[in-house]
Design an enzyme around this catalytic site. Structure first.
Site, PDB file in Angstrom:
ATOM      1  CG  HIS B 262      -1.944   1.042   1.353  1.00 22.38           C
ATOM      2  ND1 HIS B 262      -3.277   0.919   1.007  1.00 22.38           N
ATOM      3  CD2 HIS B 262      -1.795   2.354   1.643  1.00 22.38           C
ATOM      4  CE1 HIS B 262      -3.805   2.348   1.242  1.00 22.38           C
ATOM      5  NE2 HIS B 262      -2.830   3.170   1.662  1.00 22.38           N
ATOM      6  CD  GLU B 263       1.365   3.538   3.731  1.00 29.07           C
ATOM      7  OE1 GLU B 263       1.362   4.800   3.076  1.00 29.07           O
ATOM      8  OE2 GLU B 263       0.371   3.356   4.243  1.00 29.07           O
ATOM      9  CG  HIS B 266       0.203   6.216  -0.706  1.00 24.58           C
ATOM     10  ND1 HIS B 266      -0.727   6.890  -1.591  1.00 24.58           N
ATOM     11  CD2 HIS B 266      -0.582   5.499   0.220  1.00 24.58           C
ATOM     12  CE1 HIS B 266      -2.037   6.737  -0.681  1.00 24.58           C
ATOM     13  NE2 HIS B 266      -1.791   5.831   0.233  1.00 24.58           N
ATOM     14  CD  GLU B 293      -5.843   5.075   0.052  1.00 26.75           C
ATOM     15  OE1 GLU B 293      -4.952   6.057   0.131  1.00 26.75           O
ATOM     16  OE2 GLU B 293      -6.091   4.184   0.810  1.00 26.75           O
TER      17      GLU B 293
END
Lengths: 499, 499
Positions: B262-263, B266, B293
């Protein structure tokens, strides 16, 4: 007047906020930043320095200072506000001499020059660093020219680290020290290696545990302190209660223990400022690098290489490294961590010969800044003077002229404060011992509270309220004096020789 | 004109420098700052925000924008300079509505409110957080009042994260999603626990190795990236080539693998901006939290919970934790990391029910900001609506209304972008799969280069050049559409049920 004072304080507080932000960025650059962050980091630091400088030299500060001057004159000289106004005026008048462009250019050039130095050092290639060093020197000369007329160009850079001390003062003190230190090294250096046990290997996890224990024992706590890794250890007060120490560990020696004590000393100084000085230019020991260094040296050397200290701590170190130290006596260990030896690297030098490394740099800096020495001739000059002072042939520039980060970072005029700090550390220790007759017995029991408290009350809490000479006068009752330091070294080495 | 453009760009670059400095401070606050650094950190952030805001609203920027407007009009609409001038004008006009005092007050209040929230959460005591939340809401309302007239107060806060999207748009999209998601959860949630193997224990060192491998495979490198620990994982682009990811590890689950993906998503987005956008307001994905997102979700969920992905990666995870996973089949593992289940904590929710957690917050935020709901009644309102949407009784506020940091940090209007991002992630994935017919086979071999390159070229490199609706139009050929997302969820859950 009250509104002017409040406005002045708010402006100074915001400048302090920005400067501590710069410190955090510099800390991060050394500790965590991924390599390719360099270019944006240089931009961020340049922008911050531009803003700091613009704010420092704002005309409005001058007007506010004029408004509050009568109030300052009505106060006792040691009142916080009187000291603040004095320091603010000095800073304002000084910074106004420097064009903002130049201040920003230096801030940006440092990041790039530092990287060039890292590379040159890795590659043992001074030529790769030469253009950067020439640029840093050129920027320093432009800085110096902002302060025409001056007696000595070196006075100008020294003033950045040691307000009120002149190059001539340093020369006089170093002239008293150098022959005596040279004689002590000649008499006590032992080139035969009896100290092989100091080469480890020492597991890093154990070194870390011991380092943290020392920092805690000296009185710091992890609510306000951190310790992280950096290639070149330093301490940074990101806030009054946000103290970042850095250190490094090698399995091949125990120097991390001394580094921890050294950086802890810097940290305790910053942490000990009176809360009333927070977010002012008086917070912390910024005004005097020598006083700052006196505290790193006091904890690292005067305390941390003393026999009482090792009576307490050596059993713990033995316990951590039984394979290596079980059969090494306390006396032998204590002698090993104090023995003079001729070596190339300043930061690895023993306590006694350390001063010679500083004197070398002080001399060369003066020649570089005056233009008597060209950068291209610096390695030869270094090696020649090193031979005279330390008595060794420098095999390559990485262990010679490229070993320190200071010039790459634009820090000219900083080196002498290291030795002045050592000198001061002994003067301050003398006063502490007078006030605390039990201090050595306490240290022998691993108790440092009274010493830390005395130092905080008599020195750290003052922050930068007074000019460094005035602070020194208040703490030790006189000016910097090399004689106690020489007596201390002589006494220690004589005792070691007899042990 | 050229001088005006250069001046404008320099001003915007310096603002960007200061904002990325703020990011570094915020990163440090979460990752390294010792606890007692809080008060000075709040002061530093307040001062930085004051300066940023003063510079953002400077009259001179307006004059420069007027100077360069004819030049902008002469350019193609997608030229960097045209986009820059458009974005700069929008920002200038928006920020000028907000008094600097208010911007600074919010920045300072966040640090304090965050600490109050941490404490309240630890103590399961909403009352301890209530005054801070009331203050944050009051500050938000003052912010909103700067934008009178508005159709809906929520439009104003939503615009901070999603320019060009209205509350009404979100309501419409969420209205399409909610009943379908509720039905999917009802149909597929399995409350009987077949997935006990997901509770570990999983050694943290192994989780860390796996996380780093994923980040490397996705295309990041440690020359530009870091990953550190934080209680609430996030990513921060301190510079275009200085990307800080954070994560957390628990021995009791494998969620760290999904957090890492997830990170990383980003981070890849920020890292992928065209170099020409560096140090401008167009660098990175700031303009649209939903697009941002969409990339964390694409890598975490669309890729990272897919069967092709686990065909590649599951053997590695089995190898890392043989005691626990040796006898668990790929299919069973894949089902476990996708199975809907009713749970209290948003960040631990499965992919399907996650949307319901977001919808709850979106509804409550609107009620809080409109004043229809008082802070004192918030826990009851939370628990009642949670029961309706998720079907569980909230046992205490720590796993209820106190679970998220957003409101404590003044982030109102942010939550809906999480679900909009999930919706977008599937639309973007659809386009990527059209362009890359082999992508699933590549993923099955652990090859992500083509996918990463496609995303960089078609999305990341655009940075914030265009308004979010325009970027979305460019990438997926239409507006945000909930239907592909619903088809994706339905398809996945049906396949899992059949497996």
């Amino acid at each position: 007047m009250e509104a002017s004072l409040a406005d002045l304080k708010q402006r100074l507080a915001e400048i302090d906020d920005l400067q501590r932000t710069q410190l955090l960025l510099e800390w991060d650059t050394e500790v965590w930043m991924p390599p390719s962050g360099e270019s944006s980091r240089a931009a961020h630091l340049t922008t911050l320095e531009t803003i700091v400088h613009e704010r420092q030299i704002d005309d409005r500060i001058g007007e506010l200072l004029d408004d509050v001057e009568p109030y300052a004159a009505s106060l006792p000289g040691d009142a916080d506000d009187a000291c603040l106004i004095r320091a603010a005026r000095r800073l304002w008048e000084k910074k106004r001499r420097i064009p903002t462009d130049l201040a920003a250019e230096i801030a940006g050039a440092q990041v790039e020059s530092y990287q060039a130095w890292v590379k040159a050092r890795e590659e043992e290639n001074f030529a790769g660093f030469r253009p950067s060093l020439e640029r840093m020197l050129e920027l320093q000369r432009r800085w110096i020219e902002c302060f025409v007329p001056y007696d000595d160009p070196y006075d100008v850079v020294l003033d950045n680290f040691e307000e009120g001390t002149k190059t001539e003062d340093v020369r006089r003190i170093f002239a008293a020290l150098q022959p005596e230190i040279t004689a002590l090294v000649a008499e006590h250096a032992n080139e035969a290696d009896e100290d092989e046990f100091l080469r480890g290997p020492f597991a890093i996890a154990s070194q870390e545990t011991l380092s943290r224990e020392l920092i805690e024992r000296f009185g710091a706590n992890w609510d306000a302190f951190r310790i992280d890794l950096a290639v070149h250890p330093f301490a940074a007060a990101v806030g009054l209660r946000d103290i970042r120490l850095t250190t490094r560990y090698e399995t091949s020696d125990l120097s991390s223990l001394f580094t921890a004590m050294h950086e802890c000393g810097h940290g305790l100084y910053e942490w000990g400022s009176a809360p009333s000085l927070e977010r002012t230019p008086l917070q912390g020991g910024e005004a005097s690098s020598a006083l700052h260094e006196s505290q790193s040296r006091l904890w690292e050397n005067v305390v941390g290489r003393s026999l009482p200290f090792w009576r307490w701590f050596y059993p713990r170190v033995q316990e951590a490294f039984p394979d290596i130290l079980a059969d090494v006596s306390l006396e032998r260990f204590h002698r090993a961590v104090n023995r003079p030896h001729r070596s190339f690297i300043r930061v690895d030098a023993d306590e006694t010969s350390y001063g010679l490394h500083v004197i070398l740099r002080f001399e060369l800096e003066q020649e570089l800044l005056s233009g008597r020495l060209a950068v291209k001739d610096l390695p030869d000059a270094w090696n020649a003077r090193f031979r005279e002072l330390i008595g060794l042939e420098v095999p390559n520039d990485t262990v010679g002229v490229l070993q320190d980060t200071h010039w790459a970072s634009g820090l000219f005029g900083y080196f002498p404060t290291y030795l002045l700090g050592s000198v001061l550390s002994v003067q301050i220790w003398g006063k502490a011992r007078e006030a605390l007759p039990e201090v050595e017995q306490q240290i022998e029991r691993g108790e440092f509270t009274e010493l830390h408290t005395w130092l905080r009350e008599n020195l750290y809490s003052l922050g930068s309220k007074f000019s460094p000479p005035e602070t020194i006068e208040r703490v030790v009752g006189g000016p910097i004096d090399p004689q106690p330091y020489l007596r201390y070294l002589r006494g220690k080495l004589t005792a070691l020789a007899a042990s």
